[in-house]
Write a protein that holds these residues in place. Structure first.
Motif, PDB file in Angstrom:
ATOM      1  N   THR A   1      11.465  -1.192  -5.893  1.00  0.00           N
ATOM      2  CA  THR A   1      10.796  -1.606  -4.656  1.00  0.00           C
ATOM      3  C   THR A   1      11.088  -3.071  -4.330  1.00  0.00           C
ATOM      4  N   ALA A   2      11.261  -3.888  -5.364  1.00  0.00           N
ATOM      5  CA  ALA A   2      11.580  -5.298  -5.126  1.00  0.00           C
ATOM      6  C   ALA A   2      13.001  -5.459  -4.601  1.00  0.00           C
ATOM      7  N   PHE A   3      13.943  -4.725  -5.187  1.00  0.00           N
ATOM      8  CA  PHE A   3      15.337  -4.869  -4.765  1.00  0.00           C
ATOM      9  C   PHE A   3      15.564  -4.322  -3.356  1.00  0.00           C
ATOM     10  N   ILE A   4      14.778  -3.334  -2.958  1.00  0.00           N
ATOM     11  CA  ILE A   4      14.899  -2.806  -1.595  1.00  0.00           C
ATOM     12  C   ILE A   4      14.626  -3.906  -0.573  1.00  0.00           C
ATOM     13  N   VAL A   5      13.743  -4.825  -0.926  1.00  0.00           N
ATOM     14  CA  VAL A   5      13.438  -5.956  -0.050  1.00  0.00           C
ATOM     15  C   VAL A   5      14.359  -7.138  -0.329  1.00  0.00           C
ATOM     16  N   ALA A   6      14.604  -7.422  -1.605  1.00  0.00           N
ATOM     17  CA  ALA A   6      15.310  -8.646  -1.987  1.00  0.00           C
ATOM     18  C   ALA A   6      16.756  -8.671  -1.503  1.00  0.00           C
ATOM     19  N   VAL A   7      17.456  -7.551  -1.584  1.00  0.00           N
ATOM     20  CA  VAL A   7      18.880  -7.554  -1.231  1.00  0.00           C
ATOM     21  C   VAL A   7      19.100  -7.825   0.258  1.00  0.00           C
ATOM     22  N   PRO A   8      18.499  -7.039   1.172  1.00  0.00           N
ATOM     23  CA  PRO A   8      18.710  -7.362   2.592  1.00  0.00           C
ATOM     24  C   PRO A   8      18.121  -8.707   2.993  1.00  0.00           C
ATOM     25  N   ALA A   9      17.001  -9.095   2.366  1.00  0.00           N
ATOM     26  CA  ALA A   9      16.413 -10.399   2.685  1.00  0.00           C
ATOM     27  C   ALA A   9      17.347 -11.530   2.280  1.00  0.00           C
TER      28      ALA A   9
ATOM     29  N   LEU B   1       0.817  -1.212   0.000  1.00  0.00           N
ATOM     30  CA  LEU B   1       0.000   0.000   0.000  1.00  0.00           C
ATOM     31  C   LEU B   1       0.851   1.263   0.000  1.00  0.00           C
ATOM     32  N   ALA B   2       2.002   1.196   0.667  1.00  0.00           N
ATOM     33  CA  ALA B   2       2.824   2.397   0.801  1.00  0.00           C
ATOM     34  C   ALA B   2       3.730   2.648  -0.398  1.00  0.00           C
ATOM     35  N   PHE B   3       4.239   1.572  -1.010  1.00  0.00           N
ATOM     36  CA  PHE B   3       5.284   1.760  -2.014  1.00  0.00           C
ATOM     37  C   PHE B   3       4.988   1.150  -3.383  1.00  0.00           C
ATOM     38  N   ASN B   4       3.999   0.265  -3.473  1.00  0.00           N
ATOM     39  CA  ASN B   4       3.846  -0.470  -4.725  1.00  0.00           C
ATOM     40  C   ASN B   4       2.519  -0.222  -5.438  1.00  0.00           C
TER      41      ASN B   4
ATOM     42  N   ARG C   1      11.923  -0.399 -16.738  1.00  0.00           N
ATOM     43  CA  ARG C   1      11.379   0.668 -15.901  1.00  0.00           C
ATOM     44  C   ARG C   1      11.930   0.492 -14.496  1.00  0.00           C
ATOM     45  N   LEU C   2      12.768   1.405 -14.088  1.00  0.00           N
ATOM     46  CA  LEU C   2      13.453   1.282 -12.799  1.00  0.00           C
ATOM     47  C   LEU C   2      12.468   1.126 -11.652  1.00  0.00           C
ATOM     48  N   GLY C   3      11.364   1.855 -11.718  1.00  0.00           N
ATOM     49  CA  GLY C   3      10.389   1.789 -10.631  1.00  0.00           C
ATOM     50  C   GLY C   3       9.809   0.407 -10.428  1.00  0.00           C
ATOM     51  N   ASN C   4       9.740  -0.392 -11.504  1.00  0.00           N
ATOM     52  CA  ASN C   4       9.199  -1.747 -11.389  1.00  0.00           C
ATOM     53  C   ASN C   4      10.086  -2.659 -10.552  1.00  0.00           C
ATOM     54  N   TYR C   5      11.372  -2.350 -10.513  1.00  0.00           N
ATOM     55  CA  TYR C   5      12.323  -3.234  -9.849  1.00  0.00           C
ATOM     56  C   TYR C   5      12.865  -2.664  -8.539  1.00  0.00           C
TER      57      TYR C   5
ATOM     58  N   GLY D   1      15.144 -16.564  -7.678  1.00  0.00           N
ATOM     59  CA  GLY D   1      14.081 -17.011  -8.572  1.00  0.00           C
ATOM     60  C   GLY D   1      12.969 -15.986  -8.675  1.00  0.00           C
ATOM     61  N   GLY D   2      12.618 -15.379  -7.534  1.00  0.00           N
ATOM     62  CA  GLY D   2      11.601 -14.335  -7.552  1.00  0.00           C
ATOM     63  C   GLY D   2      12.032 -13.131  -8.370  1.00  0.00           C
ATOM     64  N   VAL D   3      13.306 -12.761  -8.240  1.00  0.00           N
ATOM     65  CA  VAL D   3      13.832 -11.642  -9.030  1.00  0.00           C
ATOM     66  C   VAL D   3      13.782 -11.979 -10.517  1.00  0.00           C
ATOM     67  N   ALA D   4      14.125 -13.219 -10.858  1.00  0.00           N
ATOM     68  CA  ALA D   4      14.086 -13.632 -12.267  1.00  0.00           C
ATOM     69  C   ALA D   4      12.660 -13.567 -12.815  1.00  0.00           C
ATOM     70  N   ILE D   5      11.699 -14.018 -12.014  1.00  0.00           N
ATOM     71  CA  ILE D   5      10.302 -13.980 -12.459  1.00  0.00           C
ATOM     72  C   ILE D   5       9.832 -12.545 -12.654  1.00  0.00           C
ATOM     73  N   SER D   6      10.338 -11.633 -11.836  1.00  0.00           N
ATOM     74  CA  SER D   6       9.895 -10.235 -11.935  1.00  0.00           C
ATOM     75  C   SER D   6      10.250  -9.602 -13.278  1.00  0.00           C
ATOM     76  N   THR D   7      11.160 -10.217 -14.015  1.00  0.00           N
ATOM     77  CA  THR D   7      11.533  -9.648 -15.316  1.00  0.00           C
ATOM     78  C   THR D   7      10.424  -9.788 -16.355  1.00  0.00           C
ATOM     79  N   VAL D   8       9.373 -10.558 -16.058  1.00  0.00           N
ATOM     80  CA  VAL D   8       8.258 -10.654 -17.013  1.00  0.00           C
ATOM     81  C   VAL D   8       7.574  -9.300 -17.187  1.00  0.00           C
ATOM     82  N   GLN D   9       7.813  -8.385 -16.250  1.00  0.00           N
ATOM     83  CA  GLN D   9       7.250  -7.040 -16.392  1.00  0.00           C
ATOM     84  C   GLN D   9       7.797  -6.324 -17.621  1.00  0.00           C
ATOM     85  N   SER D  10       8.913  -6.814 -18.122  1.00  0.00           N
ATOM     86  CA  SER D  10       9.570  -6.142 -19.248  1.00  0.00           C
ATOM     87  C   SER D  10       9.400  -6.903 -20.555  1.00  0.00           C
ATOM     88  N   ILE D  11       8.283  -7.617 -20.713  1.00  0.00           N
ATOM     89  CA  ILE D  11       8.083  -8.354 -21.966  1.00  0.00           C
ATOM     90  C   ILE D  11       7.885  -7.409 -23.144  1.00  0.00           C
ATOM     91  N   ASP D  12       7.638  -6.129 -22.842  1.00  0.00           N
ATOM     92  CA  ASP D  12       7.555  -5.153 -23.934  1.00  0.00           C
ATOM     93  C   ASP D  12       8.918  -4.555 -24.252  1.00  0.00           C
TER      94      ASP D  12
END
Length: 284
Positions: free
Chosen positions: A215-223, A114-117, A209-213, A194-205
């Protein structure tokens, strides 16, 4: 059979539960997007750059939660199997996840979504009764709720291995029994990647888009760092302390032997030097 036993069987024993649960979510998501009219919606009017841009988001909202659901089953089974080899009490704790961790994951994922995505404009259109936008709104929330659940459960499991690492007997010269501590973290790292790899489907066009990734990397890297390091941290720390103690002991003996020059002392000195080199080569 009580509900707890049924749930345990579903997660840890059933050979079909992983596939069935993943398929169930895929069917649910596709029905949600179909009934809401999202597949027929005007992508440009909804604020997307192209039809492919919208389809990429639909794929993400369908595939990423499915990935996390499947990984939840597989990693819990893997951790349970490893735990049984190490410690019966650890195995029991892994299968008895406190309910508060699911609440932590749910609330954390919901707040982050709700706050970031979720763009501010989506709220207005949802309130106006735009069903296609409401489906996107719900889909994005579900992505982060399932992400939150996954992280909360795996951090709980990592903490249990961390606790066992404080007390499990260790032999610095024979560390094969400690390999599962690293294996747990590596499997969790694969989940994130694997989740990061799946997120690349956002770029099938073919548009990045930096904004698409971001918010994910902010969580994925420390996690990734936390899930990889947490299970084996105490074992690593104890091995390192043991290595330092052994080396200090050998160096003290070397200093004492250096004061003598007879043949027996020379042989002893050579053995100590070999032991020092062996200690230096030990992995921690």
């Amino acid at each position: 059979m009580n509900n707890a036993s049924r749930l345990h069987g579903l997660i840890y024993d059933s050979p079909y539960s992983v596939v069935l649960c993943c398929l169930a979510y895929l069917v649910f998501s596709l029905l949600l997007f179909s009934i809401s009219g999202l597949f027929e919606a005007d992508a440009i009017e909804m604020g997307f750059d192209s039809r492919e841009h919208l389809l990429g988001l639909i794929l993400l909202m369908s595939l990423l939660p499915t990935w996390f659901i499947g990984c939840m089953f597989i990693t819990q089974r893997n951790s349970f199997k490893i735990a049984k080899m190490l410690d019966a009490d650890l195995a029991q704790r892994i299968t008895a996840i406190p309910a508060r961790y699911f609440w932590y994951g749910f609330l954390g994922g919901l707040v982050y979504a709700l706050a970031f995505n979720v763009p501010i404009g989506h709220y207005r259109r949802v309130l106006e009764g735009d069903w296609a936008m409401a489906a996107i709104f719900l889909g994005q929330i579900l992505v982060w709720v399932f992400s939150g659940w996954m992280l909360a459960v795996r951090l709980y499991v990592g903490n249990q291995f961390y606790r066992l690492g404080e007390t499990i007997p260790i032999n610095i010269f024979e560390q094969s029994r400690l390999q599962p501590f690293a294996r747990v973290g590596l499997v969790d790292l694969v989940i994130i990647l694997g989740g990061v790899a799946i997120s690349t489907v956002q770029s099938i066009d073919a548009q990045f888009r930096l904004g698409n990734y971001l918010t994910a990397f902010i969580v994925a890297v420390p996690a990734s760092v936390a899930l990889l390091m947490r299970p084996m941290w105490t074992v690593h720390k104890r091995l390192l302390e043991r290595k330092r103690a052994l080396k200090a002991e050998v160096l003290a003996q070397l200093r004492a032997q250096a004061q003598t020059s007879d043949t027996a002392s020379a042989e002893s000195l050579e053995r100590l030097l070999q032991r020092r080199d062996r200690i230096d080569a030990l992995h921690t």
